[in-house]
Design a protein around this motif. Structure first.
Motif, mmCIF file in Angstrom:
data_model
loop_
_atom_site.group_PDB
_atom_site.id
_atom_site.type_symbol
_atom_site.label_atom_id
_atom_site.label_comp_id
_atom_site.label_asym_id
_atom_site.label_seq_id
_atom_site.Cartn_x
_atom_site.Cartn_y
_atom_site.Cartn_z
ATOM 1 N N LYS A 88 0.943 -5.675 4.509
ATOM 2 C CA LYS A 88 -0.179 -6.018 5.371
ATOM 3 C C LYS A 88 0.272 -6.075 6.836
ATOM 4 O O LYS A 88 -0.420 -5.628 7.744
ATOM 5 N N GLN B 8 6.368 1.768 0.908
ATOM 6 C CA GLN B 8 5.467 0.670 0.553
ATOM 7 C C GLN B 8 5.135 -0.101 1.819
ATOM 8 O O GLN B 8 5.997 -0.764 2.400
ATOM 9 N N THR C 22 -5.808 6.659 4.236
ATOM 10 C CA THR C 22 -7.253 6.498 4.079
ATOM 11 C C THR C 22 -7.783 5.358 4.953
ATOM 12 O O THR C 22 -8.754 5.529 5.696
ATOM 13 N N MET C 23 -7.102 4.208 4.879
ATOM 14 C CA MET C 23 -7.575 3.029 5.617
ATOM 15 C C MET C 23 -7.563 3.245 7.129
ATOM 16 O O MET C 23 -8.477 2.807 7.821
ATOM 17 N N TYR D 249 0.832 -1.193 0.000
ATOM 18 C CA TYR D 249 0.000 0.000 0.000
ATOM 19 C C TYR D 249 0.874 1.252 0.000
ATOM 20 O O TYR D 249 1.942 1.265 0.616
ATOM 21 N N SER D 250 0.391 2.293 -0.664
ATOM 22 C CA SER D 250 1.087 3.584 -0.621
ATOM 23 C C SER D 250 0.708 4.302 0.668
ATOM 24 O O SER D 250 -0.235 3.902 1.371
ATOM 25 N N GLY E 280 -0.761 7.037 0.924
ATOM 26 C CA GLY E 280 -2.126 7.543 0.773
ATOM 27 C C GLY E 280 -3.154 6.474 1.093
ATOM 28 O O GLY E 280 -4.159 6.733 1.759
ATOM 29 N N ASP E 281 -2.890 5.230 0.626
ATOM 30 C CA ASP E 281 -3.784 4.110 0.929
ATOM 31 C C ASP E 281 -3.901 3.929 2.445
ATOM 32 O O ASP E 281 -5.001 3.827 2.995
ATOM 33 N N VAL E 282 -2.732 3.887 3.096
ATOM 34 C CA VAL E 282 -2.707 3.653 4.543
ATOM 35 C C VAL E 282 -3.421 4.781 5.273
ATOM 36 O O VAL E 282 -4.201 4.540 6.200
#
Lengths: 162, 162
Positions: A42, A39, A9-10, A2-3, A5-7
């Motif tokens: 999980k 990067q 948001t999550m 995940y980038s 930004g992904d993290v």
DNA sequence: TGTTGACTTAAACCACAGTTTAAGTCGTAG
DNA sequence: CTACGACTTAAACTGTGGTTTAAGTCAACA
């Protein structure tokens, strides 16, 4: 993978905050791609969950950093990590008790204002002939509290508070 | 009448902090003697108790100042003061629930480290052939938690953690 | 009649936890 | 091939909640 930004948001954390945590040594495990971008795996998210829990528990960033260092050091620090969480458990239990005490006090003041609103004046709680709250006021509340069936009846104003 | 030092000692607040609160408008009711020194009445201590409770509940100083202003304004603001405390009660209840959620998570991690210490390695929780925590680990804990009699047996390490 | 000790102020300083800015680097979609 | 969006960094900036410092005032006690 995940980038940032992904993290962000999550986990509901600002990307800048994640970079700040990284700078403070809270995320030494995060990999980078060829271009230098973070990067997250999980498993990294598990770590961030712990960090976020400690953060929300009021643990200072540098203390969390210490815990992360222990995690990086391998099985030899398992006992120390357990002891650390044990200490934090006690802290949280204390915090829970404190918050409960503040809630109890706040409810006393709610009762104070509920009864004042019903009477139309705060004076009903003043010592006769003064503008000061009667020292017995709290004791009266506590007596009513001990005898009452339903806390809400004691401290909640009927309907119209909306 | 009490001096600022008396109040500081009685309430467990730094005198500088009390002066800071005064500057921020939290103590407009405090009298002064001829020399300009603050003189706190018994009733002022009631106020400071409320301020201290709100402070410990995490209410920002300027918001407390707003509440104090309402108190100064007399009986016409009784309802607004009640509504304010009602809102704070909800906040504290939410905070209580959040802290409980953090405690629950922390206890899961205590179990994680207790079992790791007992096994001598964290690897017992890793997915086979990886260095990552098995995604089912938490579910295993929750199952054990649901079936267990005594939380302490599940998450506390025997004796030697001292 | 000093000289403490507790108080006063304004202003400077501090720690903590980010957030914002400025300048730059990639990868990919048009 | 270029322009866009998402990322990178260091460094400056912000807000909150005080604490500290410096200079001064005052009451009481030896």
């Amino acid at each position: 993978m995940y980038s940032i930004g992904d993290v962000a948001t999550m986990m509901g954390i600002n990307p800048s905050a994640l970079r700040f945590y990284d700078r403070q040594g809270l995320l030494p495990f995060v990999a980078r791609d060829k271009a230098g971008r973070r990067q997250f795996s999980k498993n990294d998210l598990n770590f961030i969950e712990v960090i976020d829990c400690l953060k929300k528990s009021g643990v200072p960033v540098k203390d969390i950093g210490h815990f992360v260092q222990l995690c990086m050091a391998g099985d030899s620090t398992l006992h120390e990590r357990y002891a650390y969480l044990d200490k934090e458990e006690q802290m949280l239990q204390d915090k829970l008790r404190e918050t409960q005490a503040q809630l109890d006090f706040l409810r006393y003041k709610k009762w104070y204002y509920k009864t004042s609103v019903e009477a139309g004046t705060e004076k009903i709680h003043f010592a006769p002939g003064t503008n000061e709250v009667d020292p017995q006021t709290k004791a009266i509340y506590q007596k009513e509290l001990a005898h009452c069936q339903n806390l809400r009846d004691l401290i909640d104003l009927a309907q119209d508070d909306a």
